[in-house]
Design a protein around this motif. Structure first.
Motif, PDB file in Angstrom:
ATOM      1  N   LYS A  96       0.839  -1.194   0.000  1.00 39.58           N
ATOM      2  CA  LYS A  96       0.000   0.000   0.000  1.00 39.58           C
ATOM      3  C   LYS A  96       0.873   1.241   0.000  1.00 39.58           C
ATOM      4  CE  LYS A  96      -3.377   0.390   2.780  1.00 39.58           C
ATOM      5  NZ  LYS A  96      -4.157   0.436   4.046  1.00 39.58           N
ATOM      6  N   ARG A  97       0.316   2.316  -0.542  1.00 40.28           N
ATOM      7  CA  ARG A  97       0.995   3.611  -0.543  1.00 40.28           C
ATOM      8  C   ARG A  97       0.259   4.536   0.418  1.00 40.28           C
ATOM      9  NH1 ARG A  97       5.060   1.183  -3.288  1.00 40.28           N
ATOM     10  NH2 ARG A  97       4.787   1.149  -5.529  1.00 40.28           N
ATOM     11  N   ILE A  98       1.024   5.321   1.163  1.00 38.47           N
ATOM     12  CA  ILE A  98       0.451   6.244   2.136  1.00 38.47           C
ATOM     13  C   ILE A  98       0.932   7.644   1.787  1.00 38.47           C
ATOM     14  CG2 ILE A  98       0.312   6.870   4.575  1.00 38.47           C
ATOM     15  CD1 ILE A  98       0.986   3.959   5.216  1.00 38.47           C
ATOM     16  N   ARG A  99      -0.007   8.594   1.697  1.00 39.83           N
ATOM     17  CA  ARG A  99       0.364   9.971   1.368  1.00 39.83           C
ATOM     18  C   ARG A  99       0.361  10.816   2.628  1.00 39.83           C
ATOM     19  NH1 ARG A  99      -2.817  13.400  -3.104  1.00 39.83           N
ATOM     20  NH2 ARG A  99      -4.397  13.432  -1.457  1.00 39.83           N
ATOM     21  N   TYR A 105       4.578   7.421   0.733  1.00 38.41           N
ATOM     22  CA  TYR A 105       5.416   6.508   1.501  1.00 38.41           C
ATOM     23  C   TYR A 105       4.875   5.081   1.352  1.00 38.41           C
ATOM     24  CZ  TYR A 105       7.084  10.800   3.692  1.00 38.41           C
ATOM     25  OH  TYR A 105       7.624  12.041   3.902  1.00 38.41           O
ATOM     26  N   ALA A 106       5.781   4.114   1.528  1.00 38.91           N
ATOM     27  CA  ALA A 106       5.388   2.711   1.458  1.00 38.91           C
ATOM     28  C   ALA A 106       4.900   2.238   2.820  1.00 38.91           C
ATOM     29  CB  ALA A 106       6.565   1.852   0.999  1.00 38.91           C
ATOM     30  N   ASP A 107       3.884   1.399   2.811  1.00 38.02           N
ATOM     31  CA  ASP A 107       3.346   0.831   4.051  1.00 38.02           C
ATOM     32  C   ASP A 107       4.047  -0.499   4.310  1.00 38.02           C
ATOM     33  OD1 ASP A 107       1.909   0.261   6.264  1.00 38.02           O
ATOM     34  OD2 ASP A 107       0.058  -0.296   5.220  1.00 38.02           O
ATOM     35  N   LEU A 118      13.102   6.719   5.306  1.00 37.15           N
ATOM     36  CA  LEU A 118      13.403   5.399   4.749  1.00 37.15           C
ATOM     37  C   LEU A 118      12.254   4.852   3.909  1.00 37.15           C
ATOM     38  CD1 LEU A 118      15.154   3.517   7.710  1.00 37.15           C
ATOM     39  CD2 LEU A 118      16.173   4.141   5.516  1.00 37.15           C
ATOM     40  N   TYR A 119      11.037   5.287   4.209  1.00 37.98           N
ATOM     41  CA  TYR A 119       9.851   4.735   3.559  1.00 37.98           C
ATOM     42  C   TYR A 119       9.351   5.612   2.409  1.00 37.98           C
ATOM     43  CZ  TYR A 119       9.683   1.711   7.647  1.00 37.98           C
ATOM     44  OH  TYR A 119       9.997   0.792   8.620  1.00 37.98           O
ATOM     45  N   ARG A 120      10.024   6.719   2.187  1.00 40.24           N
ATOM     46  CA  ARG A 120       9.572   7.621   1.131  1.00 40.24           C
ATOM     47  C   ARG A 120       9.793   6.981  -0.241  1.00 40.24           C
ATOM     48  NH1 ARG A 120      11.827  13.722  -0.202  1.00 40.24           N
ATOM     49  NH2 ARG A 120      10.505  14.058  -2.043  1.00 40.24           N
ATOM     50  N   LEU A 121       8.803   7.098  -1.099  1.00 42.41           N
ATOM     51  CA  LEU A 121       8.902   6.550  -2.454  1.00 42.41           C
ATOM     52  C   LEU A 121       9.719   7.506  -3.322  1.00 42.41           C
ATOM     53  CD1 LEU A 121       5.266   5.249  -3.041  1.00 42.41           C
ATOM     54  CD2 LEU A 121       7.233   4.029  -2.119  1.00 42.41           C
ATOM     55  N   PHE A 248       3.603  11.631 -15.954  1.00 43.56           N
ATOM     56  CA  PHE A 248       2.273  11.911 -15.415  1.00 43.56           C
ATOM     57  C   PHE A 248       2.347  12.283 -13.934  1.00 43.56           C
ATOM     58  CE2 PHE A 248       2.712   7.295 -15.229  1.00 43.56           C
ATOM     59  CZ  PHE A 248       2.355   6.993 -13.922  1.00 43.56           C
ATOM     60  N   TRP A 249       1.317  13.023 -13.552  1.00 45.72           N
ATOM     61  CA  TRP A 249       1.135  13.487 -12.185  1.00 45.72           C
ATOM     62  C   TRP A 249      -0.168  12.863 -11.698  1.00 45.72           C
ATOM     63  CZ3 TRP A 249       2.539  16.109 -16.389  1.00 45.72           C
ATOM     64  CH2 TRP A 249       3.748  16.815 -16.358  1.00 45.72           C
ATOM     65  N   SER A 250      -0.076  12.133 -10.607  1.00 49.31           N
ATOM     66  CA  SER A 250      -1.261  11.456 -10.098  1.00 49.31           C
ATOM     67  C   SER A 250      -1.290  11.597  -8.583  1.00 49.31           C
ATOM     68  CB  SER A 250      -1.244   9.972 -10.480  1.00 49.31           C
ATOM     69  OG  SER A 250      -2.377   9.311  -9.972  1.00 49.31           O
ATOM     70  N   ARG A 251      -2.236  12.385  -8.107  1.00 47.23           N
ATOM     71  CA  ARG A 251      -2.448  12.544  -6.663  1.00 47.23           C
ATOM     72  C   ARG A 251      -1.164  12.938  -5.951  1.00 47.23           C
ATOM     73  NH1 ARG A 251      -4.921   7.080  -4.851  1.00 47.23           N
ATOM     74  NH2 ARG A 251      -5.168   8.187  -2.870  1.00 47.23           N
ATOM     75  N   GLY A 252      -0.434  13.869  -6.546  1.00 47.38           N
ATOM     76  CA  GLY A 252       0.758  14.386  -5.900  1.00 47.38           C
ATOM     77  C   GLY A 252       2.036  13.669  -6.251  1.00 47.38           C
ATOM     78  N   ALA A 253       1.951  12.531  -6.918  1.00 49.76           N
ATOM     79  CA  ALA A 253       3.146  11.787  -7.308  1.00 49.76           C
ATOM     80  C   ALA A 253       3.454  12.055  -8.776  1.00 49.76           C
ATOM     81  CB  ALA A 253       2.934  10.294  -7.091  1.00 49.76           C
TER      82      ALA A 253
END
Length: 915
Positions: A96-99, A105-107, A118-121, A248-253
């Motif tokens: 899962k991805r957490i914003r 960030y990765a869950d 450490l968990y930042r994508l 592409f830009w999707s939900r802040g990523a």
């Protein structure tokens, strides 16, 4: 680690090995137990200490987390605890991805204990998943259709969801941004690996006018010409290549990646656009399936092909260039060529020796190398392709998918000129100018399964009629199994000759899907001109892909388990692939007794249609989940799906598929290693749900209990599947089976039925020398070959019969006069007939070492243990003497391992369960 050396010497190298080979070795060591973890820490920790911190920061998040733990956590926790195991297991699954704010960030485990950074994508994690569905020219514009998304980030609407396809050429040329819009593409969700994610709005349509390509290529051409003039060389038109990326830009990523992946068929061979004589724009695919767009001049065009005796002459025109010297090149071979200036360019004549050409095995591209100029690939242009016949071979001068000339020589191939649907039948027509005589089209699956269809010929023309929804399997109509089916024929010389599509027929080829017989079929041309038939089960949209199965298993199935049970019975054989075994015998006995309760058969891939009024549910479907959740009785011969959990008031009957000779269950070596493999825990969970196991003998009861750790009820009924072998009407049934197999009356039938080698499953070789067996045994013997379903489909010559796909092996045992086997449970089944059994253990030592066997076959087997094919053939020639010599051992074998196979096993089971 000695090969890698100390860390920190080369940042790019460190990044590559930690992301790839070394990282994979670390993950493997973590899974292999405490000893391997300790060894890994001692080797890897010094290396990581020298690696630049920025390299470790930019690793994929799972690998980054493992490296941090190795460097900062104590050995006791990492070696004896589950810290590393938990991280590696979680990182292997779609996470899962957490914003948080504008960052993702990765869950993964230990988020509350370790630094959030450490968990930042990062860039290595934000790699787009892309797929191209179509590439066409519409109104002079290039249109690319597909989908692209970031794994784990749902795309449920147009909002905060932008994408742009960008073409990037040589470094100093400005990039080209194609006009791109997002569109609805639910197929992206259906094919995704991540459960619970919605990518319905990840589709895109990008359009491009040729003008941005033209002026940029023109500018590059001017610069290139100036550079060549400065070196006192004439200017030469050159191709300009742009790689296609999606940003592409999707939900802040934000992410950037190459456009990769093509649907099978038309998108693999996108057409080019001719801008003016000699200039083309061509979308092309690279060898790693990335999309490029090429602005390309035809510097050399084919003008004609002439075959004169033993010389093949190709005429090539170089437009706009006057050259008097140079060479030609065919593949890697440089050859002489005659250059003759003409009014608007240069004519080149290339002569090839036909005898030498016929010795070549692969097609080779043709190049012209004018003196002082770069080599030019010869293009087809406006010329026609050539196929010239030389005896039973042909020389072809054809264009590839980029219009480049390829010269090849091979056996004459059938060429499909039209393919159309006539109702549910696919009709193929084409040209095949080979010698007259019967030919058979072979449809072959990647698993080795094949069907033969007659080819009707009239002169050079041929036609074949294919019924993909009703293929003949020993007189029984079945649909083509899911997958891709190639087309070929066997030449009288024994050579396998593939079919090809006529290139002129490709633009009009009907590749639209057709749905019937529970399957979706397509006739497509892949890899440019290779015709194939694709088949897949027709499934509702909400049951497709990981997302669909996730909902069925995690939501629908648990809900159904809370509903009341029905007085119905589910029958499953080999996951729904067969109508056979003891499960079939129980079902038919209940029908014979007039049991009108609900009967449900699980069928995978349309493999069969059970007789009677039974309900059929497709394996993996919503109805399948409901049936297993709400049926009172479940009868199976193998393991049920991993998601199944037996209810307290359900009755699960495990008939198993025979008394084992080879090690099964927990007796196998890989099931005893530490830590236990996942299959061990899956097996233990399912065995706890078994309520009744059938056994052939007291020996089998003890063996199966130990192998599976089963503590429930065992019914030593004998195996119901063997009742047919001692049935009062066995002779009548045997006559029907002989007719179905096409066996002549009065001939002795030898059945060769080996088991599978889990260490050599893809080997299709038949270890028994069939040619010598046929020669020694003569025409009064029929040889049947039955491979195990887990082994590759065997390569059986015409002197024997391949019965691997025959539905029920019990019927083959019914007609067999002699059984030749190795370590298969079929020896226990056949023993009740009293007919001879030969054991062909050519690899007994290796098999015993790798898999293991329960019996001393040399002392306990029902017949002689033979180690060579010659010994088997000699035993078959003197089978009566061999039978007499082993009669006492045969009787002892039967009394020990099949004491209850008396034709009444099925009745005992039905009486025990239903009274």
């Amino acid at each position: 680690m000695r090969a890698i050396g100390p860390g920190g010497r080369d940042a790019a190298f460190d990044s590559e090995v930690l992301s790839g080979s070394l990282g994979n070795r670390i993950d493997l060591a973590v899974k292999r137990g405490a000893a391997r973890r300790r060894e890994m820490l001692d080797l890897v920790r010094p290396y990581l200490a020298g690696v630049d911190a920025r390299v470790k920061r930019d690793l994929p998040v799972g690998r980054r987390l493992v490296c941090h733990l190795i460097e900062h956590r104590p050995d006791e926790e990492l070696v004896d605890g589950e810290t590393l195991t938990a991280v590696v297991a979680a990182a292997a699954e779609p996470s899962k991805r957490i914003r948080k704010g504008l960052r993702w960030y990765a869950d993964l485990p230990f988020r509350d204990e370790l630094p959030a950074d450490l968990y930042r994508l990062r860039r290595s994690d934000l790699v787009p998943v892309t797929h191209i569905d179509d590439i066409v020219w519409d109104g002079g514009k290039l249109r690319v259709t597909g989908f692209a998304y970031l794994a784990g980030l749902s795309v449920r609407s147009r909002r905060f969801n932008r994408a742009t396809v960008v073409l990037r050429g040589p470094r100093w040329l400005p990039p080209i941004r194609m006009r791109t819009r997002r569109v609805l593409a639910p197929e992206a969700t259906h094919g995704a690996r991540e459960p619970g994610c919605n990518y319905d709005w990840s589709g895109f349509v990008a359009e491009l006018s040729p003008w941005p390509l033209r002026w940029r290529a023109g500018l590059r051409g001017v610069v290139s010409a100036v550079r060549r003039r400065m070196r006192h060389r004439p200017s030469v038109p050159d191709a300009t290549t742009w790689r296609a990326e999606i940003v592409f830009w999707s939900r802040g990523a934000r992410a950037t990646g190459l456009l990769r992946g093509s649907s099978i068929g038309r998108p693999e061979r996108p057409a080019g656009l001719r801008l003016k004589p000699g200039w083309w724009i061509r979308p092309v695919w690279t060898s790693d399936r990335a999309l490029q767009v090429v602005f390309q001049p035809n510097r050399a065009e084919l003008a004609g092909v002439t075959l004169d005796g033993e010389r093949l002459e190709l005429k090539v025109h170089l437009p706009g260039r006057t050259v008097s010297k140079g060479h030609a090149r065919l593949g890697g071979h440089r050859i002489a060529a005659d250059f003759a200036p003409s009014g608007d360019g240069t004519d080149v004549v290339v002569g090839l020796a036909v005898p030498a050409l016929l010795q070549e095995k692969d097609g080779r591209r043709l190049w012209i190398e004018p003196k002082g100029d770069p080599a030019a690939s010869v293009m087809l242009g406006d010329s026609a392709e050539t196929r010239a016949t030389v005896d039973d071979r042909e020389i072809t001068v054809l264009a590839d998918r980029r219009d480049r000339i390829v010269v090849s020589a091979h056996r004459i191939r059938p060429v499909i000129t039209s393919a159309g649907w006539d109702g549910s039948a696919l009709v193929l027509r084409g040209d095949y100018p080979d010698a007259s005589g019967p030919r058979t089209l072979t449809l072959r699956h990647r698993s080795g399964l094949s069907y033969q269809l007659p080819m009707e010929r009239s002169g050079a023309a041929f036609s074949v009629r294919v019924e993909p929804g009703a293929m003949d399997r020993f007189g029984e109509p079945v649909p083509l199994a899911s997958g891709t089916w190639s087309m070929s024929l066997r030449h009288p010389s024994g050579e396998i000759v593939p079919l090809r599509m006529d290139h002129a027929a490709l633009p009009g080829l009907d590749e639209d899907p057709r749905t019937f017989s529970g399957h979706v079929f397509r006739m497509v041309s892949t890899r440019f001109d290779v015709p194939v038939i694709t088949s897949e089960e027709d499934r509702p949209a909400d049951e497709r892909g990981v997302a669909g199965t996730h909902v069925l298993r995690r939501v629908f199935y648990p809900a159904q388990r809370s509903e009341p049970l029905r007085e119905s019975t589910v029958y499953v054989v080999n996951d729904g692939r067969l109508y056979a075994d003891s499960v079939r015998a129980v079902y038919e006995e209940r029908l014979r007794r007039g049991d009108d309760r609900e009967h449900i058969w699980v069928v995978k891939d349309g493999a069969f249609v059970p007789p009677g009024e039974a309900k059929v549910v497709r394996a993996g479907s919503r109805e399948h989940h409901e049936a297993l959740a709400r049926s009172r009785h479940i009868i199976t011969n193998a393991f049920l799906p991993a998601w199944f959990r037996a209810r307290e008031d359900q009755v699960v009957v495990q008939t198993w598929h025979g008394t084992p000779v080879k090690f099964v269950g927990n007796d196998q070596a890989h099931m005893r290693r530490d830590p236990r493999p996942p299959v061990y825990h899956r097996q233990a969970a399912e065995v706890r749900g078994w309520d009744l196991m059938l056994s052939q003998s007291p020996w089998a009861t003890e063996t199966l209990r130990k192998a599976f750790g089963y503590k429930g009820e065992v019914l030593e009924s004998g195996l119901p599947r063997n009742d047919v072998l001692t049935s009062p009407d066995r002779d009548e049934l045997a006559a029907r089976v002989r007719e179905r197999l096409g066996l002549a009356e009065g001939k002795r039938v030898v059945l060769y039925a080996p088991t599978w080698r889990d260490y050599d499953r893809k080997n299709a070789m038949v270890k028994l020398d069939l040619a010598k067996a046929r020669q020694a045994l003569g025409a009064d013997h029929e040889i049947l070959v039955r491979a195990h379903p887990m082994q590759a489909v065997p390569a059986v010559p015409d002197i024997a019969r391949d019965v691997t796909t025959y539905p029920d092996i019990a019927e083959l045992l019914l007609v067999a006069d002699v059984l030749v086997t190795d370590y298969s449970s079929v020896m226990f089944d056949f023993a009740c007939t009293g007919r001879p059994i030969l054991l062909y253990g050519y690899d007994l030592a290796k098999y015993s070492n790798k898999r293991g066997v329960y019996l001393d076959l040399a002392e306990q087997g029902p017949g002689p243990l033979l180690s060579t094919s010659a010994d088997v053939i000699e035993a078959l020639r003197s089978i009566d003497e061999v039978t007499a010599a082993h009669a006492d051992r045969y009787d002892a074998f039967r009394a020990t391992f099949a004491p209850r196979d008396d034709g009444k096993a099925t009745a005992r089971v039905v009486d025990h369960l239903w009274g």
